[in-house]
Design a protein around this motif. Structure first.
Motif, PDB file in Angstrom:
ATOM      1  N   ALA A  67       0.829  -1.201   0.000  1.00 43.13           N
ATOM      2  CA  ALA A  67       0.000   0.000   0.000  1.00 43.13           C
ATOM      3  C   ALA A  67       0.863   1.251   0.000  1.00 43.13           C
ATOM      4  CB  ALA A  67      -0.921   0.001   1.220  1.00 43.13           C
ATOM      5  N   ASP A  68       0.301   2.308  -0.560  1.00 44.80           N
ATOM      6  CA  ASP A  68       0.990   3.595  -0.552  1.00 44.80           C
ATOM      7  C   ASP A  68       0.981   4.165   0.872  1.00 44.80           C
ATOM      8  OD1 ASP A  68       2.388   5.717  -1.692  1.00 44.80           O
ATOM      9  OD2 ASP A  68       1.071   5.770  -3.448  1.00 44.80           O
ATOM     10  N   THR A  69       1.637   5.289   1.061  1.00 43.19           N
ATOM     11  CA  THR A  69       1.858   5.812   2.403  1.00 43.19           C
ATOM     12  C   THR A  69       0.561   6.236   3.097  1.00 43.19           C
ATOM     13  OG1 THR A  69       3.280   7.321   3.677  1.00 43.19           O
ATOM     14  CG2 THR A  69       2.208   8.222   1.720  1.00 43.19           C
ATOM     15  N   ASN A  70       0.599   6.210   4.421  1.00 44.58           N
ATOM     16  CA  ASN A  70      -0.537   6.600   5.278  1.00 44.58           C
ATOM     17  C   ASN A  70      -1.760   5.713   5.047  1.00 44.58           C
ATOM     18  OD1 ASN A  70       0.790   8.662   6.633  1.00 44.58           O
ATOM     19  ND2 ASN A  70       0.197  10.205   5.127  1.00 44.58           N
ATOM     20  N   PHE A  71      -1.542   4.436   5.007  1.00 46.19           N
ATOM     21  CA  PHE A  71      -2.651   3.506   4.811  1.00 46.19           C
ATOM     22  C   PHE A  71      -3.378   3.283   6.135  1.00 46.19           C
ATOM     23  CE2 PHE A  71      -4.547  -0.743   4.491  1.00 46.19           C
ATOM     24  CZ  PHE A  71      -5.230  -0.624   3.288  1.00 46.19           C
ATOM     25  N   GLY A  72      -4.719   3.335   6.093  1.00 43.35           N
ATOM     26  CA  GLY A  72      -5.512   3.052   7.283  1.00 43.35           C
ATOM     27  C   GLY A  72      -5.665   4.215   8.236  1.00 43.35           C
ATOM     28  N   VAL A  81      -9.961  -3.906   9.203  1.00 49.54           N
ATOM     29  CA  VAL A  81      -9.003  -5.008   9.286  1.00 49.54           C
ATOM     30  C   VAL A  81      -9.695  -6.331   8.975  1.00 49.54           C
ATOM     31  CG1 VAL A  81      -7.485  -6.296  10.829  1.00 49.54           C
ATOM     32  CG2 VAL A  81      -7.519  -3.796  10.919  1.00 49.54           C
ATOM     33  N   TRP A  82     -10.875  -6.525   9.535  1.00 49.27           N
ATOM     34  CA  TRP A  82     -11.606  -7.779   9.298  1.00 49.27           C
ATOM     35  C   TRP A  82     -11.870  -7.989   7.807  1.00 49.27           C
ATOM     36  CZ3 TRP A  82     -15.994  -7.021  13.478  1.00 49.27           C
ATOM     37  CH2 TRP A  82     -15.418  -7.023  14.746  1.00 49.27           C
ATOM     38  N   ALA A  83     -12.215  -6.913   7.097  1.00 50.10           N
ATOM     39  CA  ALA A  83     -12.518  -7.028   5.673  1.00 50.10           C
ATOM     40  C   ALA A  83     -11.276  -7.418   4.872  1.00 50.10           C
ATOM     41  CB  ALA A  83     -13.091  -5.713   5.147  1.00 50.10           C
ATOM     42  N   LEU A  84     -10.140  -6.835   5.205  1.00 50.61           N
ATOM     43  CA  LEU A  84      -8.886  -7.193   4.524  1.00 50.61           C
ATOM     44  C   LEU A  84      -8.551  -8.665   4.756  1.00 50.61           C
ATOM     45  CD1 LEU A  84      -6.919  -3.960   5.455  1.00 50.61           C
ATOM     46  CD2 LEU A  84      -7.495  -4.652   3.127  1.00 50.61           C
ATOM     47  N   LEU A  85      -8.711  -9.114   5.992  1.00 50.53           N
ATOM     48  CA  LEU A  85      -8.454 -10.519   6.308  1.00 50.53           C
ATOM     49  C   LEU A  85      -9.442 -11.432   5.590  1.00 50.53           C
ATOM     50  CD1 LEU A  85      -7.765 -10.205  10.143  1.00 50.53           C
ATOM     51  CD2 LEU A  85      -6.140 -11.085   8.455  1.00 50.53           C
ATOM     52  N   ASP A  86     -10.706 -11.042   5.565  1.00 53.22           N
ATOM     53  CA  ASP A  86     -11.729 -11.877   4.946  1.00 53.22           C
ATOM     54  C   ASP A  86     -11.505 -11.992   3.441  1.00 53.22           C
ATOM     55  OD1 ASP A  86     -14.183 -13.396   5.576  1.00 53.22           O
ATOM     56  OD2 ASP A  86     -15.143 -11.989   4.194  1.00 53.22           O
ATOM     57  N   TRP A  87     -10.909 -10.971   2.847  1.00 52.91           N
ATOM     58  CA  TRP A  87     -10.586 -11.020   1.419  1.00 52.91           C
ATOM     59  C   TRP A  87      -9.453 -12.015   1.151  1.00 52.91           C
ATOM     60  CZ3 TRP A  87      -7.013 -10.022  -2.455  1.00 52.91           C
ATOM     61  CH2 TRP A  87      -7.532  -9.802  -3.740  1.00 52.91           C
ATOM     62  N   GLY A  88      -8.645 -12.279   2.186  1.00 48.35           N
ATOM     63  CA  GLY A  88      -7.559 -13.244   2.043  1.00 48.35           C
ATOM     64  C   GLY A  88      -6.172 -12.686   2.286  1.00 48.35           C
ATOM     65  N   LEU A  89      -6.084 -11.407   2.642  1.00 49.79           N
ATOM     66  CA  LEU A  89      -4.771 -10.810   2.888  1.00 49.79           C
ATOM     67  C   LEU A  89      -4.230 -11.226   4.244  1.00 49.79           C
ATOM     68  CD1 LEU A  89      -5.532  -7.260   1.494  1.00 49.79           C
ATOM     69  CD2 LEU A  89      -4.024  -8.959   0.456  1.00 49.79           C
ATOM     70  N   ARG A  90      -2.935 -11.469   4.310  1.00 51.27           N
ATOM     71  CA  ARG A  90      -2.275 -11.790   5.572  1.00 51.27           C
ATOM     72  C   ARG A  90      -1.263 -10.735   5.978  1.00 51.27           C
ATOM     73  NH1 ARG A  90      -1.932 -16.657   7.673  1.00 51.27           N
ATOM     74  NH2 ARG A  90      -1.569 -15.378   9.524  1.00 51.27           N
ATOM     75  N   VAL A  91      -0.767  -9.976   4.986  1.00 52.34           N
ATOM     76  CA  VAL A  91       0.280  -8.981   5.235  1.00 52.34           C
ATOM     77  C   VAL A  91      -0.052  -7.713   4.451  1.00 52.34           C
ATOM     78  CG1 VAL A  91       2.742  -8.434   5.039  1.00 52.34           C
ATOM     79  CG2 VAL A  91       2.022 -10.802   5.505  1.00 52.34           C
ATOM     80  N   VAL A  92       0.157  -6.565   5.073  1.00 51.68           N
ATOM     81  CA  VAL A  92       0.091  -5.275   4.387  1.00 51.68           C
ATOM     82  C   VAL A  92       1.419  -4.565   4.622  1.00 51.68           C
ATOM     83  CG1 VAL A  92      -1.100  -3.080   4.116  1.00 51.68           C
ATOM     84  CG2 VAL A  92      -2.394  -5.103   4.753  1.00 51.68           C
ATOM     85  N   VAL A  93       2.040  -4.119   3.541  1.00 52.25           N
ATOM     86  CA  VAL A  93       3.327  -3.424   3.613  1.00 52.25           C
ATOM     87  C   VAL A  93       3.114  -1.974   3.186  1.00 52.25           C
ATOM     88  CG1 VAL A  93       5.691  -3.322   2.736  1.00 52.25           C
ATOM     89  CG2 VAL A  93       4.588  -5.553   3.090  1.00 52.25           C
ATOM     90  N   SER A  94       3.661  -1.044   3.937  1.00 53.34           N
ATOM     91  CA  SER A  94       3.567   0.372   3.584  1.00 53.34           C
ATOM     92  C   SER A  94       4.711   1.124   4.259  1.00 53.34           C
ATOM     93  CB  SER A  94       2.212   0.951   4.019  1.00 53.34           C
ATOM     94  OG  SER A  94       2.101   2.317   3.634  1.00 53.34           O
ATOM     95  N   THR A  95       4.860   2.388   3.884  1.00 53.98           N
ATOM     96  CA  THR A  95       5.868   3.214   4.549  1.00 53.98           C
ATOM     97  C   THR A  95       5.324   3.805   5.844  1.00 53.98           C
ATOM     98  OG1 THR A  95       5.175   5.164   3.300  1.00 53.98           O
ATOM     99  CG2 THR A  95       6.960   3.840   2.371  1.00 53.98           C
ATOM    100  N   ARG A  96       3.975   3.861   5.948  1.00 49.66           N
ATOM    101  CA  ARG A  96       3.361   4.415   7.155  1.00 49.66           C
ATOM    102  C   ARG A  96       1.900   3.985   7.226  1.00 49.66           C
ATOM    103  NH1 ARG A  96       3.800  10.731   7.609  1.00 49.66           N
ATOM    104  NH2 ARG A  96       6.007  10.130   7.625  1.00 49.66           N
ATOM    105  N   PHE A  97       1.453   3.709   8.461  1.00 54.93           N
ATOM    106  CA  PHE A  97       0.061   3.338   8.703  1.00 54.93           C
ATOM    107  C   PHE A  97      -0.568   4.319   9.689  1.00 54.93           C
ATOM    108  CE2 PHE A  97       2.099  -0.718   7.644  1.00 54.93           C
ATOM    109  CZ  PHE A  97       1.213  -1.245   6.706  1.00 54.93           C
ATOM    110  N   GLY A  98      -1.896   4.411   9.638  1.00 54.76           N
ATOM    111  CA  GLY A  98      -2.600   5.088  10.706  1.00 54.76           C
ATOM    112  C   GLY A  98      -2.379   4.339  11.999  1.00 54.76           C
TER     113      GLY A  98
END
Length: 208
Positions: A67-72, A81-98
């Motif tokens: 993901a691009d910067t400042n995700f979430g 978070v639940w929706a991302l997991l339910d879609w099948g994602l296990r990892v999110v990589v970014s330079t910065r998160f909320g």
């Protein structure tokens, strides 16, 4: 939760910065209280665009989101978070998160990894060039690997321990169920108590 030790999966890219939780899952889906069945709500507004990356057949089955910067950013909506997991994602990589999203992710089994700008830029370019591009994440060594490249990352130690052991905060509390039961059994009757069996909470106090 399942323990998170290592994960290798195909990567996909979301090139939109400052993505807030209302964009991840719009407010009208916020009444749902189950952690499952939320994949249809994930980026619901953006998925009306047939060219949106989450509509791409090439990325079906991807488990790593770059993901691009400042995700979430934005509200503390745990359903994001639940929706991302339910879609099948296990990892999110970014330079910065909320901050709140980052904590919610780690508490719910979604590993949110912060990497330097140059690392994320490299991973984005490679994932966009090849839908089969894979990334490996090792939580035991705190390292991201892609081909010959390796990047270390840091994570809160308690969050790391919970993920490695597949525990959430409720499960940690339940590990002490016997001690809690002993305390409740020996607790003086004159102290305030909450009635059992449901209904409104009401403090009851007697005399010594």
């Amino acid at each position: 939760m399942e323990p998170f030790l290592t994960h290798t999966g195909r990567a996909m890219v979301l090139r939109r910065s400052n993505v807030d939780t209302d964009q991840i899952i719009p407010a009208e889906f916020g009444k749902r209280i189950s952690r499952h069945g939320l994949s249809d709500a994930l980026f619901a507004r953006w998925r009306k665009d047939p060219d949106f990356v989450f509509n791409s057949k090439a990325h079906e089955g991807a488990t790593v989101l770059i993901a691009d910067t400042n995700f979430g950013t934005g509200s503390s909506r745990e359903q994001a978070v639940w929706a991302l997991l339910d879609w099948g994602l296990r990892v999110v990589v970014s330079t910065r998160f909320g901050d709140i999203f980052h904590r919610n992710a780690l508490r719910n089994g979604l590993l949110a990894v912060v990497l330097p700008d140059e690392a994320v830029a490299s991973l984005m370019a490679r994932a966009e060039a090849d839908p089969a591009f894979e990334i490996s994440v090792d939580l035991t060594t705190c390292e991201v690997t892609a081909g010959q490249d390796r990047w270390p990352f840091t994570i809160d130690e308690r969050a790391r321990w919970l993920l490695l052991n597949g525990l959430d905060t409720i499960e940690v509390t339940l590990r002490h169920a016997a001690d809690i039961a002993d305390y409740e059994r020996d607790r003086p009757s004159w102290m305030p108590a909450i009635p059992r069996g449901g209904g409104p909470a009401r403090a009851e106090a007697g005399t010594r």
